[in-house]
Design a protein around this motif. Structure first.
Motif, PDB file in Angstrom:
ATOM      1  N   ASP A 191       0.821  -1.130  -0.102  1.00  0.00           N
ATOM      2  CA  ASP A 191      -0.136   0.005   0.056  1.00  0.00           C
ATOM      3  C   ASP A 191       1.036   1.266  -0.168  1.00  0.00           C
ATOM      4  N   GLY A 192       0.877   1.994  -1.039  1.00  0.00           N
ATOM      5  CA  GLY A 192       1.765   3.050  -1.364  1.00  0.00           C
ATOM      6  C   GLY A 192       0.969   4.451  -1.190  1.00  0.00           C
ATOM      7  N   GLY A 193      -0.354   4.023  -0.738  1.00  0.00           N
ATOM      8  CA  GLY A 193      -1.138   5.448  -0.671  1.00  0.00           C
ATOM      9  C   GLY A 193      -1.993   5.868  -1.734  1.00  0.00           C
ATOM     10  N   PRO A 194      -2.586   6.827  -1.843  1.00  0.00           N
ATOM     11  CA  PRO A 194      -3.345   7.235  -3.168  1.00  0.00           C
ATOM     12  C   PRO A 194      -2.312   7.534  -4.060  1.00  0.00           C
ATOM     13  N   ILE A 195      -2.376   7.376  -5.655  1.00  0.00           N
ATOM     14  CA  ILE A 195      -1.478   7.633  -6.363  1.00  0.00           C
ATOM     15  C   ILE A 195      -1.876   8.792  -7.192  1.00  0.00           C
TER      16      ILE A 195
END
Length: 265
Positions: A214-218
């Protein structure tokens, strides 16, 4: 304050579980219960993430993801455009598993993802200047070339071409470097559905995956994906998918390198 290159790791399960120092040791009972670890990267600062000098947690996430890939499993990863599903491109069974997970038409190709520009020359027959590659990569562009014999014959066996990416995303680049071979990459969604820019948007796929990073919102959340351009014909280019970087890509190809549009046959 932690360094921008540090990562925090969280495992999301149906019940709350505290993260251990050895994130990559996936518990046997988790496998039995079909629970998929979701490993969260700390949000980058304005300077962007840096994986090269990461601290322990970031290294744990990378090792966990590499381990799953080396075992022939499929993982979900952030890129610079949308979330993707990745597996080892040289592993035929992993490729088949990726198609099954997405419900993807077997005649639709998968791209490959590498960590460095020099890696492209091993798996593709490049007919453009290296400087052109450097102007477009890393970035939100997929370049299509004739494939080399080194690339797994079971990857896109219906075509002599292959698309190659180097995402402008530090985690993805480091992941490719640590694997030491290309990743097969496709969007993290059920085939024909909308591309995803947050991990919860493809939550129905989690049970089929080994790891979700999970890299957060892209980015700008455009959901357009990378611009795909065919450079397999000397001196020509053909836009296969406009994507999110069409104008800047065409500008580089035409203005700086004098390539002309390949006319349809």
């Amino acid at each position: 304050m932690k360094s921008v290159c540090s990562f925090a790791t969280e495992l999301f399960k149906s019940r709350r579980v505290h993260c251990s120092a050895a994130v990559c040791r996936l518990q046997t009972d988790m496998c039995k219960e079909l629970k998929t670890p979701v490993l969260r990267l700390l949000p980058p600062t304005c300077n962007g993430p840096s994986v090269e000098n990461n601290l322990t947690d970031g290294a744990e996430i990378l090792r966990c993801t590499v381990k799953a890939l080396k075992e022939g499993r499929v993982v979900a990863v952030p890129t610079d455009t949308i979330y993707g599903l990745a597996c080892l491109a040289q592993n035929s069974e992993a490729i088949r598993r990726t198609y099954d997970i997405k419900g993807r038409n077997g005649q639709k190709p998968l791209a490959i993802c590498v960590g460095e520009i020099q890696d492209i020359y091993r798996y593709c027959k490049v007919k453009v200047k290296k400087e052109l590659l450097g102007d477009l990569l890393p970035g939100p562009v997929t370049l299509v070339f004739e494939r080399s014999d080194v690339l797994n014959a079971d990857l896109n066996p219906f075509t002599s071409l292959v698309g190659v990416r180097i995402p402008g995303h530090a985690f993805m680049r480091r992941l490719c470097q640590m694997c030491g071979e290309p990743l097969a990459l496709t969007s993290a969604n059920i085939s024909s559905q909308t591309s995803t820019v947050e991990v919860h948007e493809f939550q129905e796929l989690w049970p089929k995956l080994a790891v979700v990073v999970d890299g957060g919102p892209i980015g700008g959340q455009s959901r357009l994906g990378s611009t795909v351009v065919d450079l397999s014909v000397l001196g020509k280019y053909r836009i296969i998918r406009p994507g999110c970087a069409l104008a800047s890509t065409v500008d580089v190809l035409e203005r700086k390198y004098g390539l002309s549009v390949q006319l349809k046959e």
